[in-house]
Design a protein around this motif. Structure first.
Motif, PDB file in Angstrom:
ATOM      1  N   ARG A  83       0.632  -1.105  -0.104  1.00  0.00           N
ATOM      2  CA  ARG A  83      -0.153  -0.087   0.233  1.00  0.00           C
ATOM      3  C   ARG A  83       0.789   1.355  -0.070  1.00  0.00           C
ATOM      4  NH1 ARG A  83      -2.024   3.943  -0.448  1.00  0.00           N
ATOM      5  NH2 ARG A  83      -4.017   4.830   0.293  1.00  0.00           N
ATOM      6  N   ARG A  84       1.847   1.139   0.673  1.00  0.00           N
ATOM      7  CA  ARG A  84       2.766   2.315   0.970  1.00  0.00           C
ATOM      8  C   ARG A  84       3.328   2.767  -0.380  1.00  0.00           C
ATOM      9  NH1 ARG A  84       8.085   3.569   1.473  1.00  0.00           N
ATOM     10  NH2 ARG A  84       8.720   1.523   0.993  1.00  0.00           N
ATOM     11  N   VAL A 131      -6.497  -2.453   5.311  1.00  0.00           N
ATOM     12  CA  VAL A 131      -5.327  -1.899   5.052  1.00  0.00           C
ATOM     13  C   VAL A 131      -5.592  -0.435   3.952  1.00  0.00           C
ATOM     14  CG1 VAL A 131      -3.079  -2.076   3.512  1.00  0.00           C
ATOM     15  CG2 VAL A 131      -3.922  -3.961   5.175  1.00  0.00           C
ATOM     16  N   PHE A 132      -6.409  -0.686   2.805  1.00  0.00           N
ATOM     17  CA  PHE A 132      -6.754  -0.002   1.987  1.00  0.00           C
ATOM     18  C   PHE A 132      -7.775   0.872   2.277  1.00  0.00           C
ATOM     19  CE2 PHE A 132      -3.675  -2.819   0.043  1.00  0.00           C
ATOM     20  CZ  PHE A 132      -3.052  -1.974  -1.198  1.00  0.00           C
ATOM     21  N   GLY A 159      -2.438   2.902  -9.354  1.00  0.00           N
ATOM     22  CA  GLY A 159      -1.969   1.289  -9.411  1.00  0.00           C
ATOM     23  C   GLY A 159      -3.107   0.168  -8.951  1.00  0.00           C
ATOM     24  N   SER A 160      -2.629  -0.899  -9.538  1.00  0.00           N
ATOM     25  CA  SER A 160      -3.529  -2.060  -9.129  1.00  0.00           C
ATOM     26  C   SER A 160      -2.832  -3.279  -8.415  1.00  0.00           C
ATOM     27  CB  SER A 160      -4.094  -2.575 -10.369  1.00  0.00           C
ATOM     28  OG  SER A 160      -4.983  -1.421 -11.066  1.00  0.00           O
ATOM     29  N   LEU A 161      -3.180  -3.934  -7.438  1.00  0.00           N
ATOM     30  CA  LEU A 161      -2.791  -4.998  -6.851  1.00  0.00           C
ATOM     31  C   LEU A 161      -3.497  -6.348  -7.406  1.00  0.00           C
ATOM     32  CD1 LEU A 161      -1.108  -5.960  -4.564  1.00  0.00           C
ATOM     33  CD2 LEU A 161      -2.735  -5.666  -3.097  1.00  0.00           C
TER      34      LEU A 161
END
Length: 333
Positions: free
Chosen positions: A304-305, A332-333, A311-313
């Motif tokens: 996340r940082r 987290v997000f 962006g994508s995960l």
């Protein structure tokens, strides 16, 4: 819980998870939507359902329909634990499938203590292979365990008879009972009439019932505690689902965080058919999923940082880990 094995047996596992359920007499305003029945084993079909426009809340439903006239179908519940002071050993639905090599399973009896590893006392009747694991004694305060679902002998055997019963109305004669579990304080569907006078709030639900001719056993899970996806059902809505899928008489089993429907993967493991509440499948103290999430959490924080706003995960995982990871990603997000 209910499930089945490679030898085509349908099973019930009882007393592995715990949640005291409250219900609300709220009626849906539209007929629930059910998919076509899909055969997954001989004598066992699966369908999914959703609430439709006009219903008071979102609901995602999984249903198993079991043909009790199929001679290959068998029934099984969690056995007793022998000399232990309590009655059964706690385990998750998927652990039950893996240990007993069954095909499908759902949770059943309410139990105490909740909700970790160790031995459990069940609320109400539980019979496994003709052996009484827990007596027909509902909790005197909550009345949990008052509604019973039972089978005399086994499918295909002379004298076979499924049924439901309320202990406080008519104590059940256990002669010939081969398999039995107990649910909430009363029948939630009786002779085709849904309950309409129970208080409480929507929650994840597990329920079971028989068709009018007793040919089919229906097992239902209604997902809950998932805003925007499925927030659960009241007692009345649960009984409406039982009726809409084909049941004539039915009971509620343990619900809330206990509500689980799972299937064998045919290779010694299992996967979930329903989507669990935010607390996930109730874990024993040594469940390896805890270690996996502990390992993943700091890595997701670091991702996340460094991730750009655009962006994508992408995470590749199995069906069980996906739910836990979704909850972790939300945090987290």
């Amino acid at each position: 819980m209910f499930g089945s094995s490679a030898a085509q047996k349908l099973f019930i596992i009882s007393g592995v998870v715990c949640m005291v359920v409250a219900t609300l007499a709220t009626s849906a305003t539209a007929e629930p939507q059910l998919s076509a029945w899909t055969p997954i084993y001989r004598g066992v079909e699966h369908a999914t359902g959703q609430a439709v426009a006009g219903d008071p809340r979102l609901q995602e439903v999984n249903v198993l329909r079991v043909d009790l006239q199929d001679p290959t179908i068998g029934l099984f519940t969690t056995p007793g634990n022998g000399l232990d002071p309590l009655e059964t050993e706690g385990q998750t639905t998927r652990q039950f499938i893996d240990q007993y090599d069954v095909q499908v399973a759902v949770n059943a009896n309410f139990f105490d203590p909740c909700c970790g590893a160790g031995s459990k006392d069940l609320f109400g009747l539980a019979v496994s292979n003709g052996t009484v694991v827990s007596p027909s004694q509902p909790d005197p305060v909550s009345s949990l365990g008052n509604a019973e679902l039972f089978f005399k002998t086994s499918p295909g055997v002379p004298g076979y008879q499924p049924g439901v019963n309320r202990v406080f109305s008519t104590p059940l004669d256990l002669t010939g009972i081969n398999t039995a579990v107990a649910g909430s304080e009363g029948l939630w569907l009786k002779s085709g009439v849904p309950v309409s006078s129970m208080a409480g709030a929507p929650s994840a639900r597990t329920a079971a019932g028989f068709s009018r001719d007793n040919r089919y056993l229906y097992l239902i899970t209604i997902d809950g505690e998932q805003p925007g996806v499925s927030v659960g059902a009241t007692a009345f809505e649960t009984s409406q689902w039982l009726l809409s899928v084909g049941a004539w008489n039915g009971v509620q089993l343990d619900g809330g965080g206990s509500t689980t429907m799972a299937q064998s993967n045919g290779a010694g493991g299992s996967f979930l058919l329903n989507s669990l509440s935010v607390e996930g499948e109730r874990l024993l103290g040594n469940n390896p999923m805890l270690a996996y999430l502990t390992m993943m959490a700091p890595r997701l924080v670091e991702l996340r940082r460094v991730l750009k706003p655009t962006g994508s995960l992408y995470l590749h995982c199995d069906p069980t880990a996906s739910h836990y990871l979704k909850v972790l990603l939300d945090a987290v997000f």
